[in-house]
Design an enzyme around this catalytic site. Structure first.
Site, PDB file in Angstrom:
ATOM      1  N   SER A   1       8.480   5.645  -4.032  1.00  0.00           N
ATOM      2  CA  SER A   1       8.205   7.074  -3.917  1.00  0.00           C
ATOM      3  C   SER A   1       8.733   7.807  -5.153  1.00  0.00           C
ATOM      4  O   SER A   1       8.276   7.535  -6.259  1.00  0.00           O
ATOM      5  CB  SER A   1       8.794   7.618  -2.617  1.00  0.00           C
ATOM      6  OG  SER A   1       8.307   8.911  -2.337  1.00  0.00           O
TER       7      SER A   1
ATOM      8  N   ASP B   1      -1.239   6.465   3.279  1.00  0.00           N
ATOM      9  CA  ASP B   1      -0.281   7.282   2.548  1.00  0.00           C
ATOM     10  C   ASP B   1      -0.989   8.475   1.923  1.00  0.00           C
ATOM     11  O   ASP B   1      -2.074   8.336   1.350  1.00  0.00           O
ATOM     12  CB  ASP B   1       0.370   6.415   1.466  1.00  0.00           C
ATOM     13  CG  ASP B   1       1.474   7.119   0.699  1.00  0.00           C
ATOM     14  OD1 ASP B   1       1.800   8.280   1.014  1.00  0.00           O
ATOM     15  OD2 ASP B   1       2.023   6.486  -0.226  1.00  0.00           O
TER      16      ASP B   1
ATOM     17  N   HIS C   1       3.347   6.094   4.141  1.00  0.00           N
ATOM     18  CA  HIS C   1       4.244   6.239   3.010  1.00  0.00           C
ATOM     19  C   HIS C   1       5.637   5.712   3.350  1.00  0.00           C
ATOM     20  O   HIS C   1       6.140   5.896   4.457  1.00  0.00           O
ATOM     21  CB  HIS C   1       4.338   7.717   2.600  1.00  0.00           C
ATOM     22  CG  HIS C   1       5.142   7.929   1.359  1.00  0.00           C
ATOM     23  ND1 HIS C   1       4.703   7.556   0.116  1.00  0.00           N
ATOM     24  CD2 HIS C   1       6.385   8.473   1.178  1.00  0.00           C
ATOM     25  CE1 HIS C   1       5.611   7.861  -0.782  1.00  0.00           C
ATOM     26  NE2 HIS C   1       6.654   8.409  -0.163  1.00  0.00           N
TER      27      HIS C   1
END
Length: 338
Positions: free
Chosen positions: A175, A276, A306
């Site tokens: 991320s 995601d 995600h």
């Protein structure tokens, strides 16, 4: 008797999962309590770990993970281990190497990859807006370079001196951490930290953006782990004041971003998740980097949301991700050094 009007008490104007709150008077509340608890019983003791100060100026620590000698490692030719640098996620606003979920993920990476993991913290927004986190990522890698230079002399951390193969280093992140890993690839490439050689970069659901909404952003359900509202909130709090989602730190291909054509990034593994919100950005990133002649592999995980690795580090999808990373690490570790 004079009358006076009292101001209303400050109220919350931005909230990031209850961990960070920005109040109307500019005050920032940050909870010290970690979120995303995980099953601690899965730690079988096969990996030892310790914390090390790497940036005294900003009081930043990293956590080293080393498979114990009795633990069966990968079939490498020498006794020293590849090094995997890992930057955690959290929208540049939350998270720490000490959070149980990130800790568990690094335990699994060290044990199943047979590597020495370096999990580095970085300064968080909104107290420290970007590029603070990017600069701290660079500081962590420069610290690793100093360790390689000191390996034969005094001053090196004993774990790194004993166990780290600085010719086989990989830089990874999930991320926001994947965004940091990208910027490390651009800043240092394979050879910019000599005597450290970075063999590859692993971008796990990296956090990128741009001015126009993608299909995966527009179709992201409100109850997703990372939805559009929260994604925009992270951007507002993390980017420099007044910046848009087109800022070069968020959009590698924006009008103000440096051209990546002449940049030698080395091999890059991009991991995307089908459900995601960032899925389309990650696929676009891999496609455009390939178009620039970069050596980029894209692996997409069907049905996953995600941050599935750090939220569920002991799950089977996380295990499959570790196996993908292991193949990437093993293949590049066995390539002849350039």
């Amino acid at each position: 008797m004079s009358s006076s009007s009292s101001s209303p008490p400050p109220h919350v104007v931005e909230d990031c999962r209850g961990v960070v709150q920005l109040l109307s008077d500019g005050t920032i509340r940050r909870s010290p309590d970690p979120i995303f608890p995980v099953d601690s019983d899965r730690d079988d003791g096969s990996v030892e770990w310790k914390d090390v100060l790497f940036d005294p100026t900003h009081s930043l620590f990293l956590r080293l993970y080393r498979p114990r000698p009795s633990h069966e490692l990968s079939d490498y030719d020498n006794e020293k281990l590849p090094v995997l640098v890992y930057f955690h996620g959290g929208g540049f606003c939350i998270g720490s190497r000490t959070w149980p979920n990130f800790h568990a993920g690094c335990l699994r990476l060290a044990a199943e990859l047979g590597v020495l993991v370096v999990s580095a913290d970085y300064r968080l927004a909104p107290e420290h807006r970007l590029p603070a986190a990017i600069d701290d990522g660079a500081t962590a890698l420069l610290w690793l370079k100093s360790q390689a230079e000191a390996e034969a002399g005094a001053g090196a951390d004993p774990w790194l001196a004993e166990s780290a193969d600085f010719s086989r280093v990989f830089v990874s992140g999930e991320s926001a951490g994947g965004n940091i890993a990208h910027h490390m690839a651009v800043r240092f490439g394979p050879a910019g930290l000599n005597p450290v050689r970075i063999r590859g970069f692993v971008l796990i659901m990296p956090g990128f953006s741009g001015p126009d909404r993608t299909r995966s952003e527009l179709e992201c359900p409100a109850d997703a782990f990372l939805n559009l509202e929260l994604f925009d909130r992270y951007a507002r709090l993390a980017l420099p004041r007044g910046a848009t989602r087109d800022h070069p730190l968020f959009n590698p291909f924006g009008p103000e971003s440096p051209g990546l054509g002449p940049v030698e990034t080395g091999p890059v593994l991009v991991v995307a998740a089908e459900r995601d919100i960032l899925r389309d950005r990650d696929v676009e990133y891999a496609t455009k980097m390939r178009g620039l002649g970069k050596r980029v592999e894209l692996v997409e995980f069907e049905g996953q949301e995600h941050a599935f690795f750090s939220r569920m580090p002991w799950s089977e999808p996380a295990g499959e991700l570790v196996r993908v990373i292991k193949r990437f690490v093993d293949d590049l570790s066995n390539e002849e050094s350039v």
